[in-house]
Design a protein around this motif. Structure first.
Motif, short mmCIF file in Angstrom:
data_model
loop_
_atom_site.label_atom_id
_atom_site.label_comp_id
_atom_site.label_asym_id
_atom_site.label_seq_id
_atom_site.Cartn_x
_atom_site.Cartn_y
_atom_site.Cartn_z
N PHE A 1 1.26 47.00 1.44
CA PHE A 1 2.65 47.51 1.14
C PHE A 1 3.31 46.24 0.40
O PHE A 1 2.91 44.53 0.11
CB PHE A 1 3.25 46.70 2.60
N SER A 2 4.53 45.86 -0.49
CA SER A 2 4.53 44.99 -1.28
C SER A 2 6.44 45.36 -1.06
O SER A 2 7.49 46.24 -0.61
CB SER A 2 4.54 45.25 -2.31
N GLY A 3 7.23 43.98 -1.09
CA GLY A 3 8.28 44.23 -0.91
C GLY A 3 9.20 44.99 -2.53
O GLY A 3 10.12 45.03 -2.83
N LEU A 4 8.40 45.46 -3.53
CA LEU A 4 8.78 45.55 -5.79
C LEU A 4 8.53 46.76 -5.00
O LEU A 4 9.42 47.98 -5.42
CB LEU A 4 8.48 44.87 -5.95
N TRP A 5 7.21 47.38 -3.99
CA TRP A 5 6.45 48.42 -4.83
C TRP A 5 6.77 49.36 -3.95
O TRP A 5 5.90 50.78 -3.81
CB TRP A 5 5.31 48.38 -4.92
N GLY A 6 7.09 48.68 -2.48
CA GLY A 6 7.21 49.75 -1.22
C GLY A 6 5.18 50.05 -0.66
O GLY A 6 5.08 48.82 0.25
N VAL A 7 4.62 50.34 -1.35
CA VAL A 7 3.03 50.64 -0.82
C VAL A 7 2.34 50.83 -2.54
O VAL A 7 3.02 51.87 -2.86
CB VAL A 7 2.86 51.91 -0.10
N VAL A 8 1.51 50.04 -2.35
CA VAL A 8 0.29 50.55 -3.57
C VAL A 8 -1.25 50.73 -3.54
O VAL A 8 -1.39 49.87 -2.17
CB VAL A 8 0.58 49.76 -4.57
N GLY A 9 -1.92 51.25 -3.97
CA GLY A 9 -3.57 51.83 -3.20
C GLY A 9 -3.92 50.98 -4.09
O GLY A 9 -3.63 50.21 -5.12
N PRO A 10 -5.47 50.06 -4.43
CA PRO A 10 -6.01 49.39 -5.03
C PRO A 10 -6.11 49.97 -6.35
O PRO A 10 -6.06 48.22 -6.76
CB PRO A 10 -7.59 49.41 -4.34
N ALA A 11 -6.28 50.74 -6.76
CA ALA A 11 -6.32 51.81 -7.85
C ALA A 11 -5.31 51.26 -8.99
O ALA A 11 -5.20 51.06 -10.13
CB ALA A 11 -7.09 52.29 -8.44
N ASP A 12 -3.71 50.71 -7.93
CA ASP A 12 -2.86 50.65 -9.13
C ASP A 12 -2.63 49.87 -10.04
O ASP A 12 -3.05 48.29 -9.19
CB ASP A 12 -1.59 50.89 -8.51
N ARG A 13 -2.06 50.30 -11.00
CA ARG A 13 -1.88 48.55 -12.03
C ARG A 13 -0.54 48.18 -11.89
O ARG A 13 0.76 49.14 -12.54
CB ARG A 13 -2.42 49.20 -13.92
#
Length: 263
Positions: free
Chosen positions: A113-125
């Protein structure tokens, strides 16, 4: 199984990957929401420094964070697995999981979870950034509420039939609060330290060490190829892996189980 993680305040430096491609991130359905947060953050950071520091909660001497946040759209990126540092991620060892035999499980099971991206996966750049989920970002308001309105339906569908292992802090838990029936398959991880003084045993909640333990249990589950489908199976799996764990049922509807890991 889905493992829900917070990000880390510390980020890797020396990045030299390709620029950000918003549409290539996990959950492309929230691309427009990510763009809205990026635009709001850019507007904040190109305004008065004092205002941006106050909103973002930056110390007076931290100029690097503002400079990074001003150039995110064109900044070089790296995998989220490599970006996040700190105690939890030191013990999770996510890059090794993503580069080895556990790659498929790590990529499909971990949500950050991220304030900027919402949610990302571990492979997301993504590029290094500074924006906590606890920030009230003009004109969007509290980011926890902003993302909750955009992630809840998506993550509820993503969680269909999955056990959720929630290792997030309260700040990041605000972005997605599983409701019934998903809450019945959700386990919030709590860490306590047990000490003995003669015949008296005391338990105290730990904070810094809790991050290490959450990272360690996530690493153990992924390395072992564990695939629990119920809270009870999760507790059994962790006990078998050497993590002393105790399961407590939900206190009320729409609340998760609590898994207490004893150090």
């Amino acid at each position: 199984m889905l493992i829900l993680l917070p990000p880390s305040e510390g980020k890797a430096t020396g990045v030299d990957g390709p620029p950000l491609e918003l549409g290539a991130l996990s959950l492309p359905e929230v691309t427009s929401a990510r763009q809205a947060v990026l635009d709001a953050l850019d507007a904040l950071c190109t305004g008065p420094d004092a205002t941006a520091r106050e909103v973002l909660g930056l110390p007076p001497g931290d100029r690097d964070a503002l400079e990074r946040d001003r150039a995110l759209s064109d900044a070089p990126t790296l995998r989220a697995a490599d970006l996040y540092t700190g105690v939890l991620y030191d013990h999770l060892k996510l890059p090794a999981l993503l580069d080895g035999a556990t790659a498929a499980a790590a990529a499909s099971s971990v949500l950050i979870f991220s304030g900027l991206w919402g949610v990302v996966g571990p492979a997301d750049r993504i590029p290094p950034y500074r924006l906590s989920m606890g920030v009230r970002l003009p004109p969007l308001g509290p980011l926890g509420a902003f993302w909750r309105g955009r992630l809840t339906d998506l993550l509820t569908k993503r969680a269909d039939g999955e056990l959720l292992v929630d290792c997030r802090s309260a700040t990041y838990a605000a972005a997605f609060k599983p409701a019934h029936p998903v809450s019945e398959r959700t386990v919030a991880v709590r860490v306590v330290r047990e000490t003995a003084d003669g015949t008296t045993v005391r338990r105290t909640v730990v904070s810094h060490m809790a991050k290490a333990t959450r990272g360690a249990i996530a690493h153990s589950l992924l390395t072992a190829g564990a695939s629990p489908t119920t809270p009870a199976e999760l507790a059994d799996a962790l006990n078998d892996l050497g993590h002393r764990s105790e399961l407590t049922p939900p206190a009320a509807r729409n609340r998760p189980h609590t898994l207490t890991v004893v150090e």
